[in-house]
Scaffold this motif. Structure first.
Motif, PDB file in Angstrom:
ATOM      1  N   GLU A 124      28.114  35.588  39.420  1.00  0.00           N
ATOM      2  CA  GLU A 124      29.035  35.941  39.611  1.00  0.00           C
ATOM      3  C   GLU A 124      30.279  36.373  40.796  1.00  0.00           C
ATOM      4  O   GLU A 124      29.330  35.518  41.401  1.00  0.00           O
ATOM      5  CB  GLU A 124      29.618  38.324  39.434  1.00  0.00           C
ATOM      6  CG  GLU A 124      29.032  38.468  37.838  1.00  0.00           C
ATOM      7  CD  GLU A 124      28.665  39.741  37.824  1.00  0.00           C
ATOM      8  OE1 GLU A 124      28.987  40.749  38.866  1.00  0.00           O
ATOM      9  OE2 GLU A 124      28.883  40.052  36.695  1.00  0.00           O
ATOM     10  N   THR A 125      31.168  35.874  40.679  1.00  0.00           N
ATOM     11  CA  THR A 125      32.742  35.696  42.149  1.00  0.00           C
ATOM     12  C   THR A 125      33.534  36.261  42.036  1.00  0.00           C
ATOM     13  O   THR A 125      33.768  36.869  41.497  1.00  0.00           O
ATOM     14  CB  THR A 125      32.103  34.324  42.422  1.00  0.00           C
ATOM     15  OG1 THR A 125      32.747  33.878  43.712  1.00  0.00           O
ATOM     16  CG2 THR A 125      32.920  33.468  41.364  1.00  0.00           C
ATOM     17  N   ASN A 126      33.995  35.791  43.289  1.00  0.00           N
ATOM     18  CA  ASN A 126      35.666  36.359  43.523  1.00  0.00           C
ATOM     19  C   ASN A 126      36.358  35.074  43.744  1.00  0.00           C
ATOM     20  O   ASN A 126      35.773  33.783  44.085  1.00  0.00           O
ATOM     21  CB  ASN A 126      35.555  37.143  44.634  1.00  0.00           C
ATOM     22  CG  ASN A 126      34.877  38.635  43.750  1.00  0.00           C
ATOM     23  OD1 ASN A 126      35.832  39.387  43.047  1.00  0.00           O
ATOM     24  ND2 ASN A 126      34.585  39.605  44.810  1.00  0.00           N
ATOM     25  N   PRO A 127      37.676  35.172  43.804  1.00  0.00           N
ATOM     26  CA  PRO A 127      38.886  33.759  44.066  1.00  0.00           C
ATOM     27  C   PRO A 127      38.859  33.581  45.223  1.00  0.00           C
ATOM     28  O   PRO A 127      38.263  32.395  45.214  1.00  0.00           O
ATOM     29  CB  PRO A 127      39.928  34.307  43.424  1.00  0.00           C
ATOM     30  CG  PRO A 127      39.319  35.244  42.358  1.00  0.00           C
ATOM     31  CD  PRO A 127      38.245  36.310  43.380  1.00  0.00           C
ATOM     32  N   GLY A 149      35.893  36.961  38.957  1.00  0.00           N
ATOM     33  CA  GLY A 149      36.581  38.719  39.125  1.00  0.00           C
ATOM     34  C   GLY A 149      38.192  38.198  38.915  1.00  0.00           C
ATOM     35  O   GLY A 149      38.550  37.607  40.409  1.00  0.00           O
ATOM     36  N   VAL A 150      39.065  38.210  38.069  1.00  0.00           N
ATOM     37  CA  VAL A 150      40.781  38.128  39.038  1.00  0.00           C
ATOM     38  C   VAL A 150      41.104  39.041  38.566  1.00  0.00           C
ATOM     39  O   VAL A 150      42.202  40.090  38.924  1.00  0.00           O
ATOM     40  CB  VAL A 150      41.444  37.115  37.590  1.00  0.00           C
ATOM     41  CG1 VAL A 150      42.579  36.654  37.646  1.00  0.00           C
ATOM     42  CG2 VAL A 150      40.483  35.897  38.142  1.00  0.00           C
ATOM     43  N   GLN A 151      40.959  39.997  37.528  1.00  0.00           N
ATOM     44  CA  GLN A 151      41.501  41.040  36.653  1.00  0.00           C
ATOM     45  C   GLN A 151      42.795  41.118  36.416  1.00  0.00           C
ATOM     46  O   GLN A 151      43.720  41.539  35.382  1.00  0.00           O
ATOM     47  CB  GLN A 151      41.779  42.664  37.381  1.00  0.00           C
ATOM     48  CG  GLN A 151      40.114  42.608  38.774  1.00  0.00           C
ATOM     49  CD  GLN A 151      39.198  41.929  37.893  1.00  0.00           C
ATOM     50  OE1 GLN A 151      38.707  42.395  36.839  1.00  0.00           O
ATOM     51  NE2 GLN A 151      37.976  41.829  39.090  1.00  0.00           N
ATOM     52  N   ILE A 173      45.256  32.872  43.091  1.00  0.00           N
ATOM     53  CA  ILE A 173      44.244  32.379  42.045  1.00  0.00           C
ATOM     54  C   ILE A 173      43.839  31.824  40.832  1.00  0.00           C
ATOM     55  O   ILE A 173      43.061  30.845  40.950  1.00  0.00           O
ATOM     56  CB  ILE A 173      44.032  33.638  41.619  1.00  0.00           C
ATOM     57  CG1 ILE A 173      43.557  35.058  43.029  1.00  0.00           C
ATOM     58  CG2 ILE A 173      42.766  34.028  40.796  1.00  0.00           C
ATOM     59  CD1 ILE A 173      44.244  36.563  42.845  1.00  0.00           C
ATOM     60  N   ARG A 174      45.752  31.309  40.010  1.00  0.00           N
ATOM     61  CA  ARG A 174      45.454  30.240  39.599  1.00  0.00           C
ATOM     62  C   ARG A 174      45.086  29.375  40.526  1.00  0.00           C
ATOM     63  O   ARG A 174      44.526  27.406  39.185  1.00  0.00           O
ATOM     64  CB  ARG A 174      46.776  30.383  39.001  1.00  0.00           C
ATOM     65  CG  ARG A 174      46.837  31.691  37.839  1.00  0.00           C
ATOM     66  CD  ARG A 174      48.740  31.336  37.213  1.00  0.00           C
ATOM     67  NE  ARG A 174      49.697  31.041  37.834  1.00  0.00           N
ATOM     68  CZ  ARG A 174      50.212  32.362  38.157  1.00  0.00           C
ATOM     69  NH1 ARG A 174      49.607  33.556  37.322  1.00  0.00           N
ATOM     70  NH2 ARG A 174      52.032  32.024  38.901  1.00  0.00           N
TER      71      ARG A 174
END
Ligand SMILES: C[S@@+](CC[C@H](N)C(=O)[O-])C[C@H]1O[C@@H](n2cnc3c(N)ncnc32)[C@H](O)[C@@H]1O
Ligand code: SF4
Length: 438
Positions: A124-127, A149-151, A173-174
């Motif tokens: 798992e990671t974040n943007p 993780g975008v949400q 993020i995109r």
């Protein structure tokens, strides 16, 4: 459906809360016996640069030197399982944010691969950690699935979730996701629906953005909050409208199912292979790290939520497990019923091999009710979920995780002073996030 939701949720809420009652057992022999074949390994990395208000997972603020010690303890704990005869076929590294230290993460994956026949690795990671050169390192270390993780891509919702300052706007993020696409066999994006303030139009924009990106997999979770954390979360983010949950779920299915296959009631995939953290494909899994759960040989285990206690246990040659609960036959059947059907089908040959003829007898009321309300279809080889069943299972799984979150909250409450001190000590500034080398 609304007539059904309340009684269904009341029943499962009660049942799951009872099932999650653990007994503290701070002893060496708590470690489970190794199963006869390789199983799944869950590695918990509880560090995040900044904490999100909606999150009930076990996490603390990142501190570089303590993180080094923690990863060292993780490798030692994995070594203990290896010495006890465990071998691992699939690794899932979850958090917190496992990519807070890329070197340590890669060293830990290398250590497992050196001693086990690993087929798949999911992290798992974040943007803010989507740097292509670091991602290629993870791929070289055997990672087959990256979960980001975008949400939501909606800037207002990101702001409300306190994620915009940390991970950038929806547009940024995109862009980062587009750079990550194609590096791993599976790129998964984690989204949440029925957020406070989220309208159907916002959800439709999120779905359109996902289709335009063409990611391999989308996990769309309903917002899940432990009862004990509900007030704090509502103060921070406001109230979600529960009446939107069903129409939003239907909109997700309508939009994604033409091009994605439902790998579970909330995970949609264009590719075959490993899907989400919520294990439905493997019988046994071992959780290492602080605040990790295991399910081995029909018993559930939990490691200590105190990071200091975890470190001490590992240094004295013990696993992190301090709690366990043996599940009775009926509880094991219910667990299988929930998990297998969450993945779409409960095969008769699987049930016969595990329970013989006892399953249809002992589970007769559950099987009859679900069939009667139209949630399941009984085929010659398996019981399968209908479209209504997907919604029921999504709700039941959310309740199951609310119960798990309740246990997490309770356990974290016991070590509140330690976690608060740790969070105050952490020194990461929001401005430095996104320039991280991980
Ligand atoms: C626990 S986080 C760990 C990975 C990473 N730190 C992140 O933020 O994505 C994994 C995912 O869990 C989901 N999640 C966290 N809290 C949740 C909640 N209260 N309800 C529903 N999903 C939640 C989010 O979609 C999140 O991306
Ligand atoms: S959602 Fe992810 S980044 Fe936010 S606190 Fe939870 S684990 Fe950390």
């Amino acid at each position: 459906m609304p007539w059904l939701e309340r009684p269904l949720l009341a029943i499962v809420r009660h049942e799951y809360a009872a099932a999650m009652r653990f007994a503290e057992d701070d002893a060496a022999e708590v470690m489970p016996a190794a199963p006869s074949r390789p199983c799944q390994l869950y590695v918990h990395v509880p560090f995040c640069e900044v904490l999100c208000p909606f999150c009930s997972f076990h996490r603390v603020r990142f501190n570089a030197s303590r993180t080094l010690r923690y990863f060292d303890a993780l490798r030692r704990e994995i070594g203990l399982y290896h010495a006890a005869g465990f071998r691992f076929s699939d690794i899932y590294v979850g958090g917190g944010t496992p990519t807070v230290d890329a070197d340590e993460l890669v060293a830990t994956l290398d250590a497992v691969r050196a001693t086990s026949p690993v087929r798949s690795i999911s992290i798992e990671t974040n943007p803010n950690h989507l740097q292509p050169e670091t991602l290629r390192r993870y791929r070289a270390a055997g990672v087959t699935r990256l979960s980001v993780g975008v949400q939501s891509f909606d800037d207002g919702l990101l702001e409300r979730m306190e994620r915009r300052g940390k991970y950038g706007s929806g547009a940024q993020i995109r862009e980062r996701l587009a750079l990550a696409h194609g590096i791993f066999p599976t790129l998964n994006v984690d989204m949440i629906f029925n957020l406070p303030g989220q309208t159907m139009a916002m959800l439709e924009h999120d779905l359109a953005a996902l289709l335009a990106l063409g990611v391999d997999q989308v996990s769309f979770y309903p917002l899940m909050i432990a009862r004990s954390a509900r007030h704090a979360m509502q103060r921070a983010m406001g109230l979600a409208d529960p009446r939107l949950r069903h129409p939003m779920y239907e909109r997700i299915l309508d939009t994604l199912l033409p091009s994605y296959r439902a790998a579970s009631a909330w995970c949609f995939s264009r590719v075959e292979g490993m899907f989400d953290e919520y294990i439905v494909d493997q019988d046994d899994y071992v959780g290492v790290g602080s605040g990790a759960f295991s399910y081995v040989g029909g018993a559930m285990y939990s490691t200590t939520f105190s990071l200091a206690h975890y470190q001490r246990r590992i240094e004295s040659g013990l696993s992190g497990i301090t709690q366990r609960r043996f599940l009775g036959l009926k509880e094991r059947m219910r667990y299988d019923f929930l998990m297998r059907l969450f993945g779409g089908e409960l095969r008769h040959d699987y049930i016969r091999a595990r329970y013989g003829r006892a399953f249809p007898l002992r589970m007769a009321p559950e099987l009859a009710v679900m069939r009667m309300i139209g949630a399941t279809r009984h085929d010659a080889d398996a019981i399968r979920l209908t479209r209504l069943g997907m919604y029921c299972w999504m709700l039941m799984m959310a309740e199951f995780f609310n119960a798990v979150n309740g246990v997490r909250e309770q356990m974290r409450e016991h070590v509140r002073a330690e976690l608060d001190a740790w969070n105050q000590e952490a020194t990461v500034s929001v401005a430095s996030i996104g320039r991280s080398s991980a």
